[in-house]
Design a protein around this motif. Structure first.
Motif, PDB file in Angstrom:
ATOM      1  N   VAL A   1     -70.602 -43.945 -51.042  1.00 33.04           N
ATOM      2  CA  VAL A   1     -70.280 -42.806 -50.179  1.00 33.04           C
ATOM      3  C   VAL A   1     -70.494 -43.179 -48.716  1.00 33.04           C
ATOM      4  O   VAL A   1     -71.517 -43.778 -48.349  1.00 33.04           O
TER       5      VAL A   1
ATOM      6  N   THR B   1     -73.378 -37.383 -54.988  1.00 32.46           N
ATOM      7  CA  THR B   1     -72.239 -38.206 -55.401  1.00 32.46           C
ATOM      8  C   THR B   1     -71.515 -37.552 -56.574  1.00 32.46           C
ATOM      9  O   THR B   1     -72.098 -37.287 -57.623  1.00 32.46           O
TER      10      THR B   1
ATOM     11  N   PRO C   1     -66.478 -42.952 -58.743  1.00 32.94           N
ATOM     12  CA  PRO C   1     -66.997 -42.088 -57.668  1.00 32.94           C
ATOM     13  C   PRO C   1     -65.839 -41.456 -56.891  1.00 32.94           C
ATOM     14  O   PRO C   1     -64.911 -42.158 -56.472  1.00 32.94           O
TER      15      PRO C   1
ATOM     16  N   GLY D   1     -68.888 -37.826 -51.856  1.00 35.89           N
ATOM     17  CA  GLY D   1     -70.240 -37.283 -51.755  1.00 35.89           C
ATOM     18  C   GLY D   1     -70.200 -35.894 -51.156  1.00 35.89           C
ATOM     19  O   GLY D   1     -69.575 -35.679 -50.107  1.00 35.89           O
TER      20      GLY D   1
END
Length: 271
Positions: free
Chosen positions: A135, A166, A178, A181
């Motif tokens: 992030v 996250t 991912p 964030g």
């Protein structure tokens, strides 16, 4: 003059009752923050007024301020139900007006296009991730959107949010990606935020501009996934406030009644 002086007291008592009633009505509203009324006295003097003979002419509502204390946290088990364990606000953007709004109500869902949104349809804002999946808190927050499939073509299976904010998407092949964030906002003067309803606020000149950060860093609280923050209204405290406001109203009404009786007595003496 006593009529008008007591009238200001009646108006203030009514304002106090209205604020307390609104607090009680939202005792079960997620992310709601209670308000309180502050009063100030009114004094009319001139340069020739003897300070030892100065008398007040009533009171007025000075401010209705919000209290941003943390409300109780309820566990729900839903991964996209988020609670902030500390200061900060979730940042959302309306897809229709592009207005940036801030909220403590963390009940989010995924829509048909993969956007994470709240009950009003506003999209959650997240920091971007770099090529390594880390992030980047210096990047500009953007809409959180989960792809329906990953690079290998596997379908989306679920999402989780870590305590550092996250957002991770899980796919059918067992891989995790991912997405971003969660961007939390803070203000120098949160009491200056403008209420919009739906437990949402917008920034004003009194609140100052929002500063953004990751959960768990600096003054920003960590995130609790699978939990929701409830209203910070204390029912017992509000009921005591209602009784006090009622007595306040009755006392001012009695003062008006007494002034009326005195006026009638004086008129009868003259007749």
């Amino acid at each position: 003059m006593s009529f008008y002086t007591s009238l200001t007291g009646l108006k203030n008592a009514q304002t106090n009752l209205n604020v307390a009633a609104n607090n009680i009505a939202n005792a079960e509203t997620g992310g709601f923050k209670k308000s309180k009324v502050e009063f100030a006295d009114i004094v009319a003097v001139s340069i020739l007024t003897d300070p030892s003979l100065t008398q007040g002419i009533g009171s007025r509502t000075l401010a209705i301020t919000q209290e941003f204390s943390l409300g109780p946290v309820e566990q729900t088990g839903n991964a996209l139900d988020l609670a902030i364990n500390g200061d900060g606000f979730f940042t959302t953007v309306s897809p229709l007006s592009a207005q940036v709004q801030y909220t403590r109500a963390g009940s989010f869902t995924i829509d048909e296009n993969g956007f994470i949104r709240n009950g009003q349809g506003n999209r959650l804002q997240v920091f971007p991730v770099d090529a390594a999946g880390v992030v980047d808190p210096t990047g500009a927050p953007a809409d959180a959107q989960i792809p329906a499939t990953n690079a290998a073509g596997s379908e989306f299976a679920g999402a989780t949010v870590n305590t550092d904010g996250t957002l991770i998407a899980t796919y059918a092949d067992g891989t995790n990606t991912p997405i971003g964030g969660v961007a939390l906002a803070s203000f120098l003067a949160p009491t200056g935020l403008k209420q919009l309803g739906n437990s949402s606020w917008v920034a004003t000149g009194k609140s100052g501009a929002a500063t953004y950060g990751q959960p768990g860093s600096g003054l920003y609280g960590s995130l609790l996934s699978g939990s929701l923050e409830r209203s910070n209204v204390d029912i017992a405290e509000e009921l005591v406030g209602l009784i006090t406001a009622q007595r306040y109203f009755q006392a001012n009404a009695k003062a008006i009644d007494t002034a009326t009786q005195i006026s009638q007595t004086i008129i009868q003496l003259r007749s």
